[in-house]
Write an enzyme that holds these catalytic residues in place. Structure first.
Site, PDB file in Angstrom:
ATOM      1  N   SER A  95      31.506 -24.414   1.602  1.00  0.00           N
ATOM      2  CA  SER A  95      30.499 -24.049   2.586  1.00  0.00           C
ATOM      3  C   SER A  95      29.371 -25.096   2.608  1.00  0.00           C
ATOM      4  O   SER A  95      29.618 -26.251   2.941  1.00  0.00           O
ATOM      5  CB  SER A  95      29.979 -22.636   2.288  1.00  0.00           C
ATOM      6  OG  SER A  95      29.313 -22.088   3.388  1.00  0.00           O
ATOM      7  N   MET A  96      28.156 -24.737   2.247  1.00  0.00           N
ATOM      8  CA  MET A  96      27.081 -25.727   2.164  1.00  0.00           C
ATOM      9  C   MET A  96      27.487 -26.892   1.275  1.00  0.00           C
ATOM     10  O   MET A  96      27.154 -28.059   1.540  1.00  0.00           O
ATOM     11  CB  MET A  96      25.817 -25.071   1.621  1.00  0.00           C
ATOM     12  CG  MET A  96      24.683 -26.014   1.261  1.00  0.00           C
ATOM     13  SD  MET A  96      23.292 -25.091   0.555  1.00  0.00           S
ATOM     14  CE  MET A  96      22.324 -26.434  -0.150  1.00  0.00           C
TER      15      MET A  96
END
Length: 254
Positions: A95-96
């Site tokens: 994700s991030m």
């Protein structure tokens, strides 16, 4: 400007594996911490040495200011990696962490010593944009968004004191992701493997496949059943893919 901390502040080595031929740098999701990769480090040891990134503003770094900008975060991580460039390095980000890993990989390649492979999990390609502004939402809305993904440990947000402590950090991470600006044409030369869940509300399969446009090297993709945190339920299968790809890429780079 936020000063950079030393390597000991940035990286956690849970599995040891000092004799491993390759390292895997693991970057957490928004609100996540290095401990998310504890079981990964144990599972891959002793053949792979795992360095789990600890972002500022959480756990033992909770008193440090958040870095709410992906580029700055990537700069700091790249600087701290200097002591760990004595063996081949691969990068895994969820994700991030996938966006941040992509930026770190570009910086390492610009220095002439790029990773052997970049694994991007649970994140659409940088060139695929969505108008998401959760970092501007009220606490109740942001809390509902976070809990909808069923992340391991999200039950901590049920406790008022923990929620008051954790929510600002998560909001800061969301700000970093949602204000990220893709530079047209930005890519890496190393192989990229995109991993995603087939029912992830944060990324469609096509959005994950769009990572192919961001590498001039080989591209590989795999889809697993599940949502945004599919990897918590398919760790063994995910690590089989990661291990196999690292063997191929490290051998090619040697």
């Amino acid at each position: 400007m936020i000063g950079n901390s030393g390597a000991a502040d940035w990286f956690r080595n849970f599995g040891g594996a000092p004799d491993a031929a390759v390292r895997l740098l693991c970057l957490p999701h928004a609100g996540g911490s290095a401990s998310f990769y504890f079981s990964v480090a144990k599972a891959l040891s002793p053949s792979v040495e795992v360095l789990a990134v600890q972002y500022p503003g959480r756990q033992d770094r909770r008193k440090e200011p958040l870095i709410q900008d992906i580029a700055t975060l990537a700069d700091r991580i790249t600087e701290a990696l200097g002591a760990y460039r004595d063996k081949p390095l691969a990068i895994f980000g969820h994700s991030m962490g996938a966006l941040t890993g992509f930026e770190v990989a570009q910086r390492l390649e610009a220095q002439g010593d790029g990773p052997v492979e970049l694994f991007v999990s649970g994140r659409r390609a940088p060139s695929v944009s969505r108008d998401e502004r959760w970092h501007l939402a009220g606490d109740a809305e942001l809390l509902a968004e976070i809990k909808s993904h069923n992340a391991v440990g999200s039950e901590l947000l049920d406790d008022p004191e923990m929620r008051a402590s954790l929510l600002p950090t998560i909001r800061g991470d969301y700000r970093a992701v949602e204000t990220y600006v893709h530079r047209p044409g930005a890519s890496v030369g190393c192989p990229v493997t995109a991993l995603t869940g087939d029912s992830d509300p944060k990324v469609t399969i096509d959005e994950a496949l769009a990572w192919e446009a961001h590498t001039t090297g080989a591209f590989h993709s795999e889809v697993f059943s599940g949502g945004h945190f599919y990897l918590s339920h398919h760790q063994e299968a995910v690590l089989r893919t990661v291990s196999a790809r690292m063997v191929v890429s490290a051998g090619t780079a040697a």
